[in-house]
Design a protein around this motif. Structure first.
Motif, mmCIF file in Angstrom:
data_model
loop_
_atom_site.group_PDB
_atom_site.id
_atom_site.type_symbol
_atom_site.label_atom_id
_atom_site.label_comp_id
_atom_site.label_asym_id
_atom_site.label_seq_id
_atom_site.Cartn_x
_atom_site.Cartn_y
_atom_site.Cartn_z
ATOM 1 N N ARG A 1 49.816 -46.726 2.153
ATOM 2 C CA ARG A 1 49.429 -48.457 2.569
ATOM 3 C C ARG A 1 48.568 -49.753 1.915
ATOM 4 O O ARG A 1 48.690 -50.847 2.147
ATOM 5 N N ILE A 2 48.320 -48.981 0.600
ATOM 6 C CA ILE A 2 48.111 -49.884 -0.471
ATOM 7 C C ILE A 2 49.191 -51.107 -0.934
ATOM 8 O O ILE A 2 49.409 -51.662 -0.634
ATOM 9 N N ALA A 3 50.389 -49.970 -0.993
ATOM 10 C CA ALA A 3 52.155 -50.658 -1.259
ATOM 11 C C ALA A 3 51.871 -51.454 -0.183
ATOM 12 O O ALA A 3 52.782 -52.856 -0.914
ATOM 13 N N LEU A 4 51.678 -51.810 1.592
ATOM 14 C CA LEU A 4 52.321 -52.654 1.962
ATOM 15 C C LEU A 4 50.929 -53.220 2.131
ATOM 16 O O LEU A 4 52.009 -54.921 2.194
ATOM 17 N N ILE A 5 50.413 -53.717 1.815
ATOM 18 C CA ILE A 5 49.130 -54.628 1.563
ATOM 19 C C ILE A 5 49.603 -55.667 0.514
ATOM 20 O O ILE A 5 49.774 -56.901 0.827
ATOM 21 N N LEU B 1 60.784 -59.013 9.309
ATOM 22 C CA LEU B 1 60.893 -57.227 9.336
ATOM 23 C C LEU B 1 61.802 -56.946 10.552
ATOM 24 O O LEU B 1 62.989 -56.448 9.906
ATOM 25 N N THR B 2 61.552 -57.603 11.626
ATOM 26 C CA THR B 2 63.339 -57.367 12.415
ATOM 27 C C THR B 2 63.917 -58.082 12.416
ATOM 28 O O THR B 2 65.328 -58.401 13.228
ATOM 29 N N THR C 1 58.445 -48.418 13.257
ATOM 30 C CA THR C 1 57.905 -48.637 12.137
ATOM 31 C C THR C 1 56.889 -50.093 11.873
ATOM 32 O O THR C 1 56.056 -49.720 10.971
ATOM 33 N N ILE C 2 57.531 -51.042 12.693
ATOM 34 C CA ILE C 2 56.481 -52.241 12.686
ATOM 35 C C ILE C 2 54.955 -51.787 13.165
ATOM 36 O O ILE C 2 54.667 -52.685 12.676
ATOM 37 N N THR D 1 51.139 -57.926 17.415
ATOM 38 C CA THR D 1 51.399 -56.722 16.986
ATOM 39 C C THR D 1 51.948 -56.176 18.664
ATOM 40 O O THR D 1 51.981 -57.068 19.149
ATOM 41 N N VAL D 2 52.838 -55.541 17.634
ATOM 42 C CA VAL D 2 53.935 -55.250 18.647
ATOM 43 C C VAL D 2 52.748 -53.524 19.424
ATOM 44 O O VAL D 2 52.153 -53.048 18.837
ATOM 45 N N ALA D 3 52.833 -53.662 20.757
ATOM 46 C CA ALA D 3 52.319 -52.906 21.865
ATOM 47 C C ALA D 3 53.559 -50.953 21.910
ATOM 48 O O ALA D 3 54.132 -51.394 22.270
#
Length: 376
Positions: free
Chosen positions: A50-54, A80-81, A92-93, A135-137
């Motif tokens: 999570r920290i890495a993604l931020i 990302l797409t 994943t997204i 955001t992705v639903a």
């Protein structure tokens, strides 16, 4: 007033001015969020990604959290797409969006004081940049690869026949590897016979084999205690007991052969693992996956069939055998019945039999009244 874990006052020293104040506050935010998650007993393996993604999102946006906007999220999603971004799966997204949303929720919660700190220091405040419209639903129950399916009965038979032939061929040739071949064969058969995930299978110990008091003839092979079941994000591994069912009792002689005759040849001593290598280490998941891929190819089976497809087949076949939905759910360790339903794909033979019974029940000639009276 006592400060809660993750609050700005616990990670920023009051009155101290930093040479790079923005970077210092940003690092404080990440440290505070890490502490907040640790206070909730989340695992390190959950927190670190999570920290890495931020950090990744911050680099992409080229701005710090108090300057993020909703359009930054949209641009990140597009990256990302795209083909250059690897075209990640929707699930994943969605996971990335969830992490960003959680971090923004943390920053905007008044209890953690980041809003005040950013206002006083930079004249800006962090906001929630993840919304329903960017955001992705979660629209589908299952978003995995559509080609993934259970093994058919014929494919299982071909796989198991090849495994047995492989063990025999190596043993007859006098080459090394007969014990490893026997172990690999029994591991694959056990994965199907108990519907186990790869990690659950590899982490089994001898002590995890248990009696079933209703079937004493099965000895210690009446059930398997899974101690390393799949955990929900941040929680500890889930435990469950998987009962041996009569339709899969054919697995017992193979397990008995491995435990009581083949495994002792390796002189494992006090090693607890059920599946040990020639070097007296526990068989790991990567080895098993690679071995299964080679065996599947040698058996002439489709490349789409993975080791996990054996678990799909287990669920499907239990349903076809007539076991109640709740029993199947408990056997495979699913929290929700809807998850079990995703795994279920009854075979054409089962559908044909079911239809034949229905046709017979509805359309079969009924005995005439006079005949029924005479018979009575």
């Amino acid at each position: 007033m006592a400060k809660i874990p993750g609050s700005a006052g616990l990670v920023l020293v009051e009155g101290v001015r930093h040479l790079d104040e923005e970077a210092a506050v940003y690092e404080g935010m990440l440290s505070g969020w890490e502490n907040q998650q640790k206070s909730r007993m989340l695992a390190v393996t959950t927190i670190e990604p999570r920290i890495a993604l931020i950090r990744r999102f911050t680099d992409f946006a080229e701005s710090y959290p108090w300057a993020w906007t909703a359009s930054d999220v949209e641009d990140f999603t597009v990256s990302l797409t795209s083909a250059s971004g690897g075209r990640l799966a929707p699930s994943t997204i969605r996971g990335y969006h969830l992490v960003l949303k959680l971090f923004c929720d943390y920053l905007t919660d008044q209890r953690y004081e980041w809003v005040r700190e950013c206002r006083d220091r930079f004249g800006q405040i962090p906001s929630q940049v993840c919304h329903d419209w960017n955001t992705v639903a979660h629209l589908n129950d299952y978003e995995g690869r559509p080609e993934r399916r259970p093994f058919t009965y014929d494919e299982l038979q071909r796989l198991f026949d090849y495994l047995d032939q492989r063990v025999e061929a190596i043993a007859v040739s006098g080459r090394k590897g007969a014990l490893a071949a026997l172990r690999d064969a029994q591991m694959i058969k056990t994965a199907y016979a108990f519907g186990l995930r790869r990690n659950e299978l590899c982490k089994l110990d001898l002590a995890d084999l248990h009696h079933n008091p209703h079937m004493p003839d099965w000895g210690t092979y009446g059930s398997v205690h899974v101690r390393y079941g799949k955990a929900t994000r941040g929680s500890s591994p889930q435990r469950r007991t998987v009962l041996t069912v009569p339709e899969f009792d054919w697995v017992i002689p193979g397990l008995k052969q491995w435990v009581e005759h083949a495994r002792p040849i390796l002189n494992p001593g006090n090693h607890p693992a059920l599946w040990v290598t020639e070097r007296l280490t526990r068989v790991d998941g990567r080895y098993l996956e690679k071995r299964f891929t080679r065996i599947r190819a040698a058996a002439g089976l489709p490349a789409d069939l993975t080791l996990h497809c054996l678990r799909h087949a287990y669920v499907t076949h239990l349903v076809e055998f007539g076991y109640p939905e709740r029993f199947v759910q408990e056997q495979v360790g699913h929290r929700y019945a809807s998850t079990t339903a995703i795994y279920t794909s009854v075979s054409n033979d089962f559908k044909t039999q079911t239809l034949r019974k229905a046709l017979h029940r509805i359309y079969a000639p009924q005995p005439r009244q006079s005949e029924s009276k005479e018979s009575s």
